[in-house]
Scaffold this motif. Structure first.
Motif, PDB file in Angstrom:
ATOM      1  N   PRO A  87       0.819  -1.218   0.000  1.00 50.55           N
ATOM      2  CA  PRO A  87       0.000   0.000   0.000  1.00 50.55           C
ATOM      3  C   PRO A  87       0.851   1.266   0.000  1.00 50.55           C
ATOM      4  N   THR A  88       0.376   2.289  -0.690  1.00 50.95           N
ATOM      5  CA  THR A  88       1.080   3.567  -0.807  1.00 50.95           C
ATOM      6  C   THR A  88       0.196   4.677  -0.265  1.00 50.95           C
ATOM      7  N   ARG A  89       0.773   5.525   0.604  1.00 50.38           N
ATOM      8  CA  ARG A  89       0.064   6.676   1.148  1.00 50.38           C
ATOM      9  C   ARG A  89       0.693   7.938   0.564  1.00 50.38           C
ATOM     10  N   PHE A  90      -0.126   8.794  -0.035  1.00 51.22           N
ATOM     11  CA  PHE A  90       0.374  10.049  -0.586  1.00 51.22           C
ATOM     12  C   PHE A  90       0.212  11.151   0.459  1.00 51.22           C
ATOM     13  N   GLY A 106     -20.486  15.109  -2.844  1.00 54.59           N
ATOM     14  CA  GLY A 106     -20.567  16.041  -1.730  1.00 54.59           C
ATOM     15  C   GLY A 106     -19.562  17.157  -1.807  1.00 54.59           C
ATOM     16  N   ALA A 107     -18.634  17.072  -2.782  1.00 54.10           N
ATOM     17  CA  ALA A 107     -17.638  18.131  -2.907  1.00 54.10           C
ATOM     18  C   ALA A 107     -18.296  19.407  -3.414  1.00 54.10           C
ATOM     19  N   ARG A 108     -17.927  20.512  -2.855  1.00 53.94           N
ATOM     20  CA  ARG A 108     -18.463  21.818  -3.245  1.00 53.94           C
ATOM     21  C   ARG A 108     -17.402  22.582  -4.023  1.00 53.94           C
ATOM     22  N   GLY A 109     -17.815  23.290  -5.056  1.00 53.90           N
ATOM     23  CA  GLY A 109     -16.882  24.092  -5.818  1.00 53.90           C
ATOM     24  C   GLY A 109     -15.801  23.236  -6.439  1.00 53.90           C
ATOM     25  N   ASP A 110     -14.545  23.703  -6.359  1.00 56.71           N
ATOM     26  CA  ASP A 110     -13.410  22.985  -6.942  1.00 56.71           C
ATOM     27  C   ASP A 110     -12.633  22.236  -5.879  1.00 56.71           C
ATOM     28  N   LEU A 111     -13.329  21.724  -4.866  1.00 48.32           N
ATOM     29  CA  LEU A 111     -12.676  21.010  -3.781  1.00 48.32           C
ATOM     30  C   LEU A 111     -11.904  19.818  -4.321  1.00 48.32           C
ATOM     31  N   GLN A 112     -10.629  19.726  -3.933  1.00 49.09           N
ATOM     32  CA  GLN A 112      -9.791  18.660  -4.425  1.00 49.09           C
ATOM     33  C   GLN A 112      -9.602  17.583  -3.365  1.00 49.09           C
ATOM     34  N   VAL A 113      -9.200  16.394  -3.841  1.00 51.00           N
ATOM     35  CA  VAL A 113      -8.850  15.314  -2.924  1.00 51.00           C
ATOM     36  C   VAL A 113      -7.530  15.679  -2.246  1.00 51.00           C
ATOM     37  N   HIS A 114      -7.483  15.586  -0.911  1.00 52.17           N
ATOM     38  CA  HIS A 114      -6.272  15.948  -0.174  1.00 52.17           C
ATOM     39  C   HIS A 114      -5.596  14.766   0.489  1.00 52.17           C
ATOM     40  N   ASP A 115      -6.295  13.692   0.629  1.00 52.09           N
ATOM     41  CA  ASP A 115      -5.707  12.498   1.223  1.00 52.09           C
ATOM     42  C   ASP A 115      -6.009  11.312   0.320  1.00 52.09           C
ATOM     43  N   CYS A 116      -4.992  10.533   0.039  1.00 53.03           N
ATOM     44  CA  CYS A 116      -5.169   9.428  -0.899  1.00 53.03           C
ATOM     45  C   CYS A 116      -4.207   8.304  -0.563  1.00 53.03           C
ATOM     46  N   LEU A 117      -4.712   7.096  -0.590  1.00 52.93           N
ATOM     47  CA  LEU A 117      -3.838   5.927  -0.507  1.00 52.93           C
ATOM     48  C   LEU A 117      -4.460   4.811  -1.328  1.00 52.93           C
ATOM     49  N   GLY A 118      -3.642   3.859  -1.689  1.00 54.18           N
ATOM     50  CA  GLY A 118      -4.132   2.778  -2.517  1.00 54.18           C
ATOM     51  C   GLY A 118      -3.229   1.574  -2.437  1.00 54.18           C
ATOM     52  N   CYS A 119      -3.703   0.497  -3.050  1.00 56.62           N
ATOM     53  CA  CYS A 119      -2.980  -0.761  -2.957  1.00 56.62           C
ATOM     54  C   CYS A 119      -3.225  -1.571  -4.230  1.00 56.62           C
ATOM     55  N   PRO A 120      -2.158  -2.141  -4.818  1.00 54.37           N
ATOM     56  CA  PRO A 120      -2.366  -3.002  -5.985  1.00 54.37           C
ATOM     57  C   PRO A 120      -3.000  -4.326  -5.577  1.00 54.37           C
ATOM     58  N   LEU A 121      -3.794  -4.901  -6.466  1.00 52.92           N
ATOM     59  CA  LEU A 121      -4.398  -6.204  -6.237  1.00 52.92           C
ATOM     60  C   LEU A 121      -3.685  -7.226  -7.107  1.00 52.92           C
ATOM     61  N   TRP A 128      -3.602  -7.265 -11.034  1.00 50.98           N
ATOM     62  CA  TRP A 128      -4.928  -7.307 -11.648  1.00 50.98           C
ATOM     63  C   TRP A 128      -5.557  -5.920 -11.704  1.00 50.98           C
ATOM     64  N   GLY A 129      -5.281  -5.086 -10.696  1.00 48.25           N
ATOM     65  CA  GLY A 129      -5.897  -3.772 -10.637  1.00 48.25           C
ATOM     66  C   GLY A 129      -5.506  -3.035  -9.378  1.00 48.25           C
ATOM     67  N   LEU A 130      -6.363  -2.103  -8.966  1.00 51.17           N
ATOM     68  CA  LEU A 130      -6.078  -1.241  -7.812  1.00 51.17           C
ATOM     69  C   LEU A 130      -7.296  -1.117  -6.916  1.00 51.17           C
ATOM     70  N   LEU A 131      -7.009  -0.904  -5.629  1.00 50.80           N
ATOM     71  CA  LEU A 131      -8.008  -0.504  -4.645  1.00 50.80           C
ATOM     72  C   LEU A 131      -7.574   0.862  -4.145  1.00 50.80           C
ATOM     73  N   THR A 132      -8.430   1.887  -4.252  1.00 56.25           N
ATOM     74  CA  THR A 132      -8.043   3.248  -3.863  1.00 56.25           C
ATOM     75  C   THR A 132      -8.999   3.812  -2.821  1.00 56.25           C
ATOM     76  N   LEU A 133      -8.440   4.626  -1.913  1.00 53.40           N
ATOM     77  CA  LEU A 133      -9.218   5.337  -0.902  1.00 53.40           C
ATOM     78  C   LEU A 133      -8.869   6.811  -0.994  1.00 53.40           C
ATOM     79  N   ASP A 134      -9.880   7.670  -0.889  1.00 54.03           N
ATOM     80  CA  ASP A 134      -9.657   9.116  -0.988  1.00 54.03           C
ATOM     81  C   ASP A 134     -10.471   9.854   0.061  1.00 54.03           C
ATOM     82  N   ALA A 135      -9.934  10.978   0.495  1.00 51.07           N
ATOM     83  CA  ALA A 135     -10.615  11.839   1.465  1.00 51.07           C
ATOM     84  C   ALA A 135     -10.381  13.290   1.093  1.00 51.07           C
ATOM     85  N   LEU A 136     -11.373  14.126   1.382  1.00 45.14           N
ATOM     86  CA  LEU A 136     -11.284  15.542   1.040  1.00 45.14           C
ATOM     87  C   LEU A 136     -10.529  16.349   2.094  1.00 45.14           C
TER      88      LEU A 136
END
Length: 514
Positions: A87-90, A106-121, A128-136
């Motif tokens: 897993p990788t945490r940005f 639920g994002a308002r305006g140009d709100l960007q993702v500020h927290d992101c991590l993911g893991c290869p499957l 095979w692919g990716l599993l990703t998690l994001d938070a504003l």
């Protein structure tokens, strides 16, 4: 004793492994459990198909995300996740653009993702692919234990493996394994070819898989712009002939005098301008598939010759008496009701029955419900890439407008509308924001009615005392107006004016109509 939350989340998913569930439902439950277990605003499961990442299931992201196809090399975060075995945490201040900027619900305006991590499957030792998690919110994912995410990713890989095995078992039971396998391989090469989840569209995909490996002739019907050519490509890709050529001929784009030569070829001297021997489309498609698009426009004389070739498997080039044996799988496409054309005497009944051994009807876009948003998502991602944006998304009122519109031009109209609206919105930007949101106003859809057509100029008054000139002026105006309405399609214009296509062309030349 306090229950382990990870164990509490995993037990139902492990239980699901032994149950027969639709693939989409299996993946939906997986992401729902992950969303409950870990503090995030959005999760996604993506499959790697060549150079593309294709979303299979999302939770917390806009519906059109499922229609997007992410080219890996254009998204550095995806590249980093695929390059890591764990897993990788940005960091929250990472300068790398996030592919989901502006897509989190639920994002308002140009709100960007500020927290992101993911893991290869990994499935059978391969990515095979990716599993990703994001938070504003910055730091929202800090409490996430990467070991827990790794455990969840392992379960996700097991879920994928089970889904794949169940799919293979069901396919074998239906006797369609070889067909489905070749179709999946073709889909990997063109992951964006056929997109949709509506019942009518899924039924079409089932029929494509069913008829794919057979030698049966296929007649694809549907309105203009629904994607009949893509369906033909999918049928060819699902067949044992997939490694052989798919040759196409638009029967409406050629003068009647050239259709026969294009189909069957000619020898030198067969007609004025035949300076060398030339193979026709049938010979070029030998061993593969021939697609006759707009087959309803074939003249009756050519219909008879086509029928003979289909019955005998042999053809003669124009000007030659030598026969060539061919092995061609025929697919025909039309936006006309050929059964009605047969009843009106404008189409040969025997040819119609020969073409329509297995009919496929492509549903109109207005009949496909929320597929509109999936297709919009795909076209938005295409245009985001062209314009160099971080995100190109839809507002809520834009989604509602797209769903309410009747789409007389179907998928082709949607594709052009998205491209045009994105470019106009991009040109109106007042800053250098890399996130662009398209509103209903950008699409300029007037409720359920198509955009008004350009008004035809009123007919000019005929000069007094010259009846012949007045008649010719009127004929010229009518031909020009009909050609304009049908985007220069002579066959359609001839049908509207109640004339034979060849006669219409002769009249147009005499009148000086370009």
């Amino acid at each position: 004793m306090t229950p382990n939350p990870l164990l509490h989340a995993l037990i139902p998913l492990v239980d699901d492994l032994s149950r027969e569930l639709p693939e989409r439902e299996r993946y939906r439950r997986l992401l729902q459990a992950l969303r409950v277990l870990l503090p995030c605003d959005a999760v996604a499961l993506l499959r790697l198909e060549g150079e593309w990442l294709v979303p299979l299931s999302v939770n917390g992201l806009s519906e059109d995300t499922l229609g997007r196809r992410f080219r890996v090399r254009e998204h550095p975060r995806f590249q980093a996740l695929l390059a890591s075995a764990t897993p990788t945490r940005f960091p929250a201040d990472s300068p790398l653009p996030d592919p989901y900027d502006g897509l989190v619900l639920g994002a308002r305006g140009d709100l960007q993702v500020h927290d992101c991590l993911g893991c290869p499957l990994l499935v059978d030792g391969q990515i095979w692919g990716l599993l990703t998690l994001d938070a504003l919110s910055p730091g929202r994912l800090e409490p996430v234990d990467l070991a827990s995410l790794q455990a969840f990713a392992s379960l996700a890989a097991a879920t994928v493996r089970v889904a794949q095995r169940i799919e293979r078992l069901v396919t074998r039971a239906e006797g369609e394994f070889q067909r489905a396998e070749s179709y999946r391989l073709a889909a990997r090469e063109r992951p964006h070819s056929l997109i949709g989840q509506s019942p009518s569209f899924l039924k079409l995909l089932e029929d494509i898989a069913l008829v794919g490996a057979s030698p049966l002739s296929v007649l694809i019907s549907g309105e203009t712009g629904v994607g009949k050519e893509l369906v033909a490509q999918a049928v060819h890709a699902a067949s044992p002939r997939a490694h052989r050529p798919l040759i196409s001929l638009n029967c409406a784009a050629l003068p009647e005098t050239l259709v026969e030569s294009e189909l069957f070829g000619h020898v030198v001297g067969a007609f004025s301008g035949a300076v060398s021997d030339r193979r026709g489309k049938f010979e070029l498609a030998d061993g593969g598939t021939l697609l006759l698009d707009e087959v309803g426009e074939l003249p009756l004389t050519v219909q008879a010759k086509l029928l003979r070739v289909l019955q005998s498997g042999q053809l003669q080039r124009l000007g030659s008496d030598r026969e060539h044996r061919i092995d061609v799988r025929l697919i025909a496409a039309t936006n006309r009701d050929l059964a009605e054309e047969v009843r009106q005497g404008r189409y040969r009944a025997d040819l119609y029955h020969r073409l329509s051994v297995f009919p496929l009807h492509v549903p109109a876009l207005r009949e496909r419900g929320h597929d509109v948003l999936l297709l919009t998502g795909y076209f938005l991602e295409e245009n985001r890439s062209r314009l160099g944006l971080h995100s190109l998304r839809l507002s809520g009122d834009a989604e509602a407008a797209l769903l309410a519109y009747s789409w007389p031009g179907n998928v082709r109209e949607l594709e052009h509308l998205v491209a045009r609206s994105a470019l106009k919105a991009y040109g109106r930007r007042r800053d250098d924001s890399r996130i662009l949101t398209l509103s209903a106003e950008d699409f300029a859809l007037n409720g359920d009615a198509p955009a008004p057509a350009q008004a035809e100029p009123p007919p000019e008054p005929a000069p007094v005392g010259d009846l012949r000139e007045a008649v010719e002026r009127f004929e010229r105006q009518q031909i020009n107006a009909s050609l304009q309405r049908h985007q220069g399609n002579w066959a359609s214009a001839a049908r509207e004016l109640g004339m034979d296509r060849a006669n219409l062309r002769r009249l147009a030349r005499r009148l000086g109509v370009v």
